[in-house]
Design a protein around this motif. Structure first.
Motif, PDB file in Angstrom:
ATOM      1  N   ARG A 134       0.824  -1.205   0.000  1.00 51.42           N
ATOM      2  CA  ARG A 134       0.000   0.000   0.000  1.00 51.42           C
ATOM      3  C   ARG A 134       0.868   1.269   0.000  1.00 51.42           C
ATOM      4  O   ARG A 134       0.472   2.290  -0.537  1.00 51.42           O
ATOM      5  CB  ARG A 134      -0.873  -0.044   1.258  1.00 51.42           C
ATOM      6  N   VAL A 135       2.042   1.195   0.619  1.00 55.29           N
ATOM      7  CA  VAL A 135       2.871   2.389   0.756  1.00 55.29           C
ATOM      8  C   VAL A 135       4.013   2.369  -0.262  1.00 55.29           C
ATOM      9  O   VAL A 135       4.712   1.376  -0.410  1.00 55.29           O
ATOM     10  CB  VAL A 135       3.414   2.515   2.195  1.00 55.29           C
ATOM     11  N   GLY A 150       6.947   3.830  -0.521  1.00 54.00           N
ATOM     12  CA  GLY A 150       8.333   3.624  -0.079  1.00 54.00           C
ATOM     13  C   GLY A 150       8.629   2.153   0.133  1.00 54.00           C
ATOM     14  O   GLY A 150       9.670   1.646  -0.281  1.00 54.00           O
ATOM     15  N   LEU A 160      -3.034  11.271  15.185  1.00 51.50           N
ATOM     16  CA  LEU A 160      -3.271  10.081  14.360  1.00 51.50           C
ATOM     17  C   LEU A 160      -2.676  10.304  12.969  1.00 51.50           C
ATOM     18  O   LEU A 160      -2.058   9.415  12.379  1.00 51.50           O
ATOM     19  CB  LEU A 160      -4.775   9.806  14.275  1.00 51.50           C
ATOM     20  N   ASP A 202       1.045   9.786  13.323  1.00 52.13           N
ATOM     21  CA  ASP A 202       1.392   8.355  13.343  1.00 52.13           C
ATOM     22  C   ASP A 202       1.423   7.797  11.921  1.00 52.13           C
ATOM     23  O   ASP A 202       2.317   7.046  11.545  1.00 52.13           O
ATOM     24  CB  ASP A 202       0.359   7.556  14.165  1.00 52.13           C
ATOM     25  N   ALA A 203       0.399   8.174  11.147  1.00 52.20           N
ATOM     26  CA  ALA A 203       0.304   7.692   9.767  1.00 52.20           C
ATOM     27  C   ALA A 203       1.464   8.238   8.951  1.00 52.20           C
ATOM     28  O   ALA A 203       2.126   7.505   8.205  1.00 52.20           O
ATOM     29  CB  ALA A 203      -1.032   8.116   9.148  1.00 52.20           C
ATOM     30  N   ALA A 215       4.743   6.458   9.182  1.00 50.66           N
ATOM     31  CA  ALA A 215       4.863   5.195   8.447  1.00 50.66           C
ATOM     32  C   ALA A 215       5.026   5.423   6.942  1.00 50.66           C
ATOM     33  O   ALA A 215       5.444   4.530   6.224  1.00 50.66           O
ATOM     34  CB  ALA A 215       3.642   4.319   8.706  1.00 50.66           C
ATOM     35  N   VAL A 216       4.672   6.627   6.469  1.00 45.55           N
ATOM     36  CA  VAL A 216       4.672   6.875   5.029  1.00 45.55           C
ATOM     37  C   VAL A 216       5.842   7.763   4.613  1.00 45.55           C
ATOM     38  O   VAL A 216       6.531   7.487   3.639  1.00 45.55           O
ATOM     39  CB  VAL A 216       3.332   7.525   4.588  1.00 45.55           C
ATOM     40  N   ASP A 268       5.739  10.984   3.640  1.00 46.38           N
ATOM     41  CA  ASP A 268       5.485  11.929   2.556  1.00 46.38           C
ATOM     42  C   ASP A 268       4.074  12.484   2.731  1.00 46.38           C
ATOM     43  O   ASP A 268       3.116  11.719   2.824  1.00 46.38           O
ATOM     44  CB  ASP A 268       5.610  11.181   1.222  1.00 46.38           C
ATOM     45  N   GLU A 304       1.463  11.722  -0.103  1.00 48.42           N
ATOM     46  CA  GLU A 304       1.043  10.322  -0.108  1.00 48.42           C
ATOM     47  C   GLU A 304       0.202   9.999   1.124  1.00 48.42           C
ATOM     48  O   GLU A 304      -0.806   9.292   1.024  1.00 48.42           O
ATOM     49  CB  GLU A 304       2.269   9.408  -0.165  1.00 48.42           C
ATOM     50  N   LEU A 306      -3.510   8.437   0.936  1.00 52.24           N
ATOM     51  CA  LEU A 306      -3.846   7.138   1.538  1.00 52.24           C
ATOM     52  C   LEU A 306      -4.993   7.282   2.540  1.00 52.24           C
ATOM     53  O   LEU A 306      -5.870   6.428   2.635  1.00 52.24           O
ATOM     54  CB  LEU A 306      -2.623   6.539   2.234  1.00 52.24           C
ATOM     55  N   GLY A 336      10.234   9.165   1.144  1.00 51.56           N
ATOM     56  CA  GLY A 336      10.169   8.433  -0.119  1.00 51.56           C
ATOM     57  C   GLY A 336      10.620   7.004   0.072  1.00 51.56           C
ATOM     58  O   GLY A 336      10.134   6.309   0.944  1.00 51.56           O
ATOM     59  N   ARG A 337      11.579   6.586  -0.738  1.00 49.69           N
ATOM     60  CA  ARG A 337      12.034   5.202  -0.712  1.00 49.69           C
ATOM     61  C   ARG A 337      12.588   4.836   0.656  1.00 49.69           C
ATOM     62  O   ARG A 337      12.639   3.675   1.044  1.00 49.69           O
ATOM     63  CB  ARG A 337      13.130   5.013  -1.772  1.00 49.69           C
ATOM     64  N   ALA A 383      11.494   6.136   3.600  1.00 51.36           N
ATOM     65  CA  ALA A 383      10.577   6.368   4.711  1.00 51.36           C
ATOM     66  C   ALA A 383      10.620   5.110   5.562  1.00 51.36           C
ATOM     67  O   ALA A 383      10.811   4.020   5.045  1.00 51.36           O
ATOM     68  CB  ALA A 383       9.166   6.571   4.175  1.00 51.36           C
ATOM     69  N   ASN A 384      10.482   5.261   6.882  1.00 53.83           N
ATOM     70  CA  ASN A 384      10.487   4.062   7.724  1.00 53.83           C
ATOM     71  C   ASN A 384      11.878   3.566   8.065  1.00 53.83           C
ATOM     72  O   ASN A 384      12.047   2.674   8.871  1.00 53.83           O
ATOM     73  CB  ASN A 384       9.783   2.891   7.037  1.00 53.83           C
TER      74      ASN A 384
END
Lengths: 332, 538
Positions: A261-262, A264, B71, B74-75, B78-79, B81, B84, B88, B421-422, B424-425
Motif C-alpha cells: 500500500r505504501v 516507499g 493520528l 502516526d500515519a 509510516a509513510v 510523505d 502520499e 492514503l 520516499g524510498r 521512509a520508515n
C-alpha cells in the motif's frame, strides 16, 4: 474480577481453564487459531484446533498424537470455562477463540479480516466483553480493495506480459494468500498457474475442503528448459532474487501484500509491481469489529497496537497493548 | 491525469533505463500535445512556484476528516510523505466519471494555476472537492502538483532520448530545443518534435558539455601535448549569450542569472552580436578566486546593494566559445574555439578573464602541480582534448575532471531521523559530532554514502539503542564512528561548532574505531584556520 486471559512468557494463558492460545513455547494444552508458523509451534502435549486447520497443521508439524479437531462453534469444556472456535476469515480453518466463564466472555481474535475471501469461511462476529485483537495494519492509511478488484489487476498485468512474451512471477505467502489468489482468479480465467514447491504442497488441503481454484502445475514437474513465456508463476517471497528464478527469464516480478500500500515500502523491495492484498483487517475493519462485538475492553497485539489503543482510549474505551511474539504479516 | 499518474508510477518503480524510455515514448505518443508539454515540464525538473504548502494540505485534510492530529502524525511516520499520507487517508476508492475526462493540461490551466488568485477559503473548497473526485493514485499526483514537489526519477538524458525517438531527430537537436525558457504549451510541444528547425529563441542556451570524473591512469590519456589542462574552478558554471543586442546569463542549472551579476551582464554588451561563451562565474579579487562562500552571498539576495557588490566582486572566467558571428561553433575543434575566445576576451576586459591554460610537459609534472589546488582555491584540474568538439550533456572520452581528494573527518553518530520516499520508515538521515572538551558537538548532517545493507543494519541498531526521542529525531548511544568526506570548511556563527562543512557525506563506517578515537573540534578549527590563512595569502 480475575482476567480470563493473561500473558506470560509462553503466550496467552487462561488460568481458569489451564490452557494457552497460540503459545510460542511448549505447553501442556494449546488452542491453535490457525496454521501459520508464528501461531502453530511444535512441542505442545495436546493441540486443539478446527477440523479444517488440522490437516495443514499436521502437514507442517508432523503427525500429532494428541490433537482434537473441532467444528466451528462446537463447545469444549476446560474445567469451569467453555471454549469454542469461530471463523476468522484469515486463511482456511482460521479461528477466533471464544472463552466463556461465569465472569463473562473473552474472545481472542487471532489473525482475521473482514474482506471477502473465497478460500475460507467468512469472519463471524462473536459478541464479547473483552476482545484481544490483532493490529498488524493498525493505521488509517491501510484500506483494502475487494480481492476481486485486485485479482483483476493481477490478470491485467498477466495479460500485458503475456502479449510481451514475458512470464509473471508473483510472490505471496505460501499458505493462504496463494490459494486466495488462485480462488479469486478462477472467477476470471481458466488458464493454469505454475507453482513453487512450497506453495504446491499446500494446495491439496484446500482442494480437500472443496475450494475452487485455478488448475496448477508444480514447476518441479517441468522440464528444465520449459518456456514460461506468458505464464503466471506463484512463489513465496523467500524465492525473490534467488537463482531459481533464472528459468523464467524474461519475467516481471510482483508482490501481493498489504505492505504494498505504501510507495516507499514498494520501492525499497524492488519488485516490478505491488498488489495490495492482505489477509489481515485494515483500520476500518478493526474499528468495525471492535464495535460489533460490543467489547468494552480491548487488548491489541502486534503491529501498530499503540495507535489503535490511543484511538480507542480517546473514544472512552478501555484499551491497552499486549506484547506478543506474533509476527503478523512479515515485512520481508 | 490518470495517464500521467501511470507514467509517474512506471518511472518510479523501475530502475531499467530502457523501461523508463519506453514508458515515456508510449506516454508522449498517446496523449494530446498540450498534455505532453506539461508532462515534459515536470519530467525535466521544472517546477511551479509552490501554490499550497504541505502544512496547509495537512490542515485541510484534518479539517475535512476531523481526524486527530496525532493520528495523522502516526500515519505520516509510516509513510514519510505528506502528499502520499493524505492520499492514503482520504482514499475513496475510485475516480469519478467526470474527473476521468479531465486532461492534465486542463488540471493545470483551469484548476491548479488559478488557485493563485483565490482566498484561502476558496482554495480549501476547491482542493477538498478535487480530493473527493480522485482515487488514491491520482490524488497523490494532484497533491504533488499542488505543493510543487513532484520529483520524477528520470534524468534529462532519458527524457531527451524519448522525445528524440518520437520526433525521429538526433538527441543533440532535442537537447538544444529543450534548453532555456519555454512554456508548456501545445505549440511548444509540436515545435519540439517537428522536423523543421524552428525560429530560434534568442535567449536559448546550448546544452552544457559536462566532463566525467577521471578514473583511469593518466598515462592512458596519451601525450599531454594533445590536451588542454585548466584549473577546475569552484564557482558557477555559466553560459553567456549575446544576441539581438541582449545579454542572457544562464547557470548550469538552467536558471537565468543575468540580474545577479550586473557587472558581467553590463560589460558583455561590448561583445560582438551573435556570441556565446562558456565559463565560470567566480568571486574574484586581486586576480585570485575567493572562496565559494563569498559567491554564495550574491546568490540568495533579492536585492543587490552597493555594499554586497563591493564585498563580493565577481569575474567571468571564459573557457569556451560556442557561437561566433551567429554561427554554431560546437563542431569545431577546441583549439580553434579557444584561440578565437582568447582574442575576444582579451579585447573585452572588464570582469572577463580567460581561464588560463596550465602548461605541463608531462603527467608527472601535472600530478605535482595539482597539489597546489587547495592553496589556489580550486578543485583540481580539467583535462580537455584539444581536438574535441563541444558535445551535449555528460559524454565520456574527451573531457575529464581530475578532482583533488576531499577532506575527511572521523565523527560520531549522535542523532538519526527517518528519511522520506524510498527511505521512509528507515533511519537514514544522520547527525554527526566531534569531541570538544570531553563533550560531543554536532558538526554535520549526512544522508548518503552507506550501502543498502549498511543502512538496514544501522537502522536496526538505532531502533534498539535509542536513548531519547524529540519528535522524529532519535538520540542514539554515541558509539559508532564514521569517516565523513567534505569539500570545504567555513566559519559559521549559526552552528554551535562555529564552523560549517561543505558537501559532507559518509565515506565509510569505521567499525574499527571507538568514539574516543573520533576527531576533535580543535582539529577542524585548525583546518579552518589554515584555510583562512591560505585564502588571505598569509
Amino acid at each position: 474480577m480475575t482476567p480470563l486471559i493473561i500473558q506470560d512468557e509462553k503466550g496467552l494463558y487462561c488460568p481458569a481453564g489451564d490452557f494457552y492460545v497460540d503459545p510460542w513455547r511448549p505447553v501442556e494444552r494449546a488452542v491453535i487459531t490457525h496454521a501459520h508458523g508464528d501461531h502453530a509451534y511444535s512441542g505442545h502435549q495436546a493441540y486443539f484446533c478446527t477440523r479444517l486447520s488440522s490437516p495443514i497443521i499436521q502437514q507442517r508439524l508432523g503427525k500429532l498424537e494428541r490433537l482434537k479437531a473441532l467444528e466451528y462453534g462446537e463447545p469444549i469444556e476446560f474445567g469451569p470455562v467453555r471454549v469454542s472456535l469461530h471463523p476468522a476469515g484469515h486463511i482456511l480453518g482460521s479461528a477466533q477463540v471464544r472463552i466463556e466463564s461465569k465472569d463473562g466472555v473473552w474472545v481472542v481474535s487471532g489473525d482475521y479480516k473482514r474482506t471477502f475471501d473465497p478460500s475460507c469461511n467468512p469472519f463471524e462476529v462473536v459478541p464479547c466483553d473483552t476482545l484481544i485483537t490483532e493490529t498488524t495494519f493498525g493505521l488509517p492509511i491501510y484500506k483494502w480493495q475487494p480481492g476481486e478488484k485486485v485479482a483483476q489487476d493481477i490478470l491485467a498485468w498477466w495479460e500485458t506480459n503475456r502479449l510481451a512474451g514475458k512470464a509473471c512471477v508473483l510472490f505471496c505467502y505460501a499458505l493462504g494468500k496463494a490459494q486466495r489468489i488462485l480462488a479469486e482468479l478462477a472467477k476470471l480465467t481458466d488458464r493454469p498457474v505454475y507453482l513453487h514447491g512450497a506453495i504446491a504442497s499446500l494446495i491439496p488441503p484446500y482442494e480437500a475442503a472443496g475450494i475452487r481454484m485455478l488448475p496448477t502445475i508444480p514447476v518441479s514437474e517441468m522440464d528444465k528448459n520449459h518456456s514460461y513465456a506468458g505464464e503466471l508463476i506463484l512463489a513465496p517471497p523467500s524465492a525473490f532474487k534467488s537463482p531459481w528464478l533464472r528459468r523464467f527469464d524474461p519475467y516481471e516480478t510482483g508482490f501481493a501484500s498489504g505492505w504494498m500500500r505504501v510507495r516507499g515500502a514498494k520501492r525499497r523491495r524492488g519488485y516490478d509491481r505491488g498488489f495490495v492484498l492482505s489477509d489481515h483487517a485494515d483500520w476500518s475493519e478493526l474499528l468495525q469489529t471492535i464495535e460489533e462485538t460490543g467489547a468494552h475492553r480491548v487488548y491489541a497485539t502486534h503491529g501498530n497496537s499503540d495507535t489503535l489503543v490511543r484511538y480507542l482510549n480517546e473514544r472512552g474505551l478501555e484499551a491497552s497493548a499486549l506484547k506478543t511474539q506474533y509476527e503478523g504479516e512479515q515485512e520481508e | 491525469m490518470k495517464a500521467f499518474t501511470t507514467l509517474y508510477e512506471k518511472l518510479d518503480m523501475t530502475t531499467s533505463t530502457n523501461a523508463k524510455v519506453l514508458a515515456m515514448v508510449n506516454y508522449f505518443a498517446t496523449v494530446p500535445p498540450q498534455d505532453a508539454a506539461w508532462a515534459l515540464y515536470f519530467l525535466t525538473g521544472r517546477r511551479l512556484k509552490r501554490l499550497i504548502s504541505s502544512r496547509m494540505l495537512r490542515e485541510w485534510a484534518l479539517e475535512m476528516t476531523g481526524m486527530p492530529k496525532w493520528l495523522y502524525e502516526d500515519a505520516y511516520e509510516a509513510v514519510g510523505d505528506t502528499a502520499e499520507t493524505i492520499a492514503l487517508l482520504l482514499d475513496g476508492g475510485r475516480t469519478t466519471d467526470e474527473a476521468e475526462t479531465i486532461l492534465l493540461s486542463e488540471w493545470m490551466m483551469q484548476r491548479i494555476l488559478p488557485l493563485q488568485n483565490m482566498t484561502e477559503r476558496e482554495q480549501y473548497d476547491a482542493v477538498t472537492r478535487w480530493w473527493k473526485m480522485l482515487d488514491m493514485r491520482e490524488m497523490f499526483t494532484l497533491n504533488k502538483l499542488l505543493t510543487g514537489a513532484l520529483r520524477v526519477g528520470v534524468s534529462q538524458n532519458l527524457v531527451v532520448r524519448a522525445i528524440a525517438e518520437i520526433a525521429e531527430q538526433p538527441t543533440a537537436v532535442i537537447a538544444h530545443r529543450l534548453m532555456g525558457n519555454w512554456e508548456p504549451t501545445e505549440a511548444f510541444f509540436i515545435q519540439l518534435i517537428s522536423p523543421e528547425a524552428e525560429v530560434s529563441d534568442i535567449s536559448r542556451p546550448y546544452p552544457f558539455f559536462l566532463a566525467s570524473p577521471l578514473e583511469q591512469p593518466l598515462e592512458t590519456l596519451g601525450n599531454p601535448a594533445d590536451w588542454l589542462v585548466e584549473w577546475k574552478w569552484d564557482g558557477i558554471r555559466s553560459q553567456l549569450i549575446r544576441r539581438g543586442q541582449e545579454t542572457h546569463l544562464w547557470s548550469r542549472g538552467e536558471d537565468l542569472v543575468t540580474d545577479r551579476f550586473p557587472e558581467i551582464s553590463d560589460h558583455a554588451a561590448l561583445l560582438p552580436d551573435g556570441t556565446v561563451l562558456d565559463g565560470e562565474i567566480l568571486a574574484f579579487q586581486n586576480e585570485k578566486p575567493l572562496p565559494f562562500a563569498v559567491l554564495q552571498r550574491r546568490i540568495g539576495r533579492k536585492k543587490l546593494t552597493k555594499s554586497i557588490l563591493e564585498e563580493a566582486p565577481v569575474a567571468f572566467l571564459a573557457y569556451d566559445l560556442l557561437e561566433f558571428n551567429h554561427e554554431d561553433w560546437r563542431e569545431k575543434p577546441l583549439e580553434q574555439r579557444r584561440r578565437q575566445m582568447e582574442q575576444l576576451v582579451h579585447q573585452l576586459g572588464g570582469p572577463f578573464r580567460v581561464s588560463p591554460a596550465v602548461q605541463v610537459q608531462s603527467w608527472e609534472q601535472a600530478t605535482v602541480l595539482r597539489e597546489e589546488s587547495r592553496e589556489r582555491n580550486v578543485e583540481g584540474f580539467m583535462l580537455k582534448r584539444l581536438d574535441s568538439t563541444y558535445q551535449a550533456g555528460r559524454k565520456r572520452g574527451t573531457w575529464w575532471k581530475w578532482k583533488i581528494d576531499p577532506y575527511t573527518v572521523d565523527a560520531v553518530l549522535i542523532y538519526a531521523q527517518a528519511g522520506s520516499g524510498r527511505r521512509a520508515n528507515l533511519f537514514t538521515d544522520y547527525t554527526f559530532a566531534v569531541i570538544h572538551e570531553g563533550q560531543l558537538v554536532p558538526i554535520a548532517k549526512a544522508y548518503s554514502g552507506l550501502s543498502d545493507k549498511e543502512i538496514q543494519r544501522l537502522d536496526n541498531w538505532i531502533r534498539r539503542h535509542t536513548l531519547d526521542k524529540y519528535g522524529p529525531v532519535r538520540v542514539v548511544e554515541p558509539c559508532h564512528v564514521f569517516e565523513l568526506a567534505f569539500e570545504g570548511i567555513a566559519q559559521s556563527s549559526r552552528h554551535k561548532a562555529g564552523l560549517a562543512l561543505r558537501f559532507p557525506r559518509i565515506l565509510r563506517w569505521r567499525e574499527d574505531k571507538t568514539k574516543d578515537e573520533a576527531d576533535t573540534l580543535e582539529n577542524l578549527h585548525q583546518l579552518l584556520n589554515n584555510h583562512i590563512a591560505i585564502r588571505e595569502g598569509a
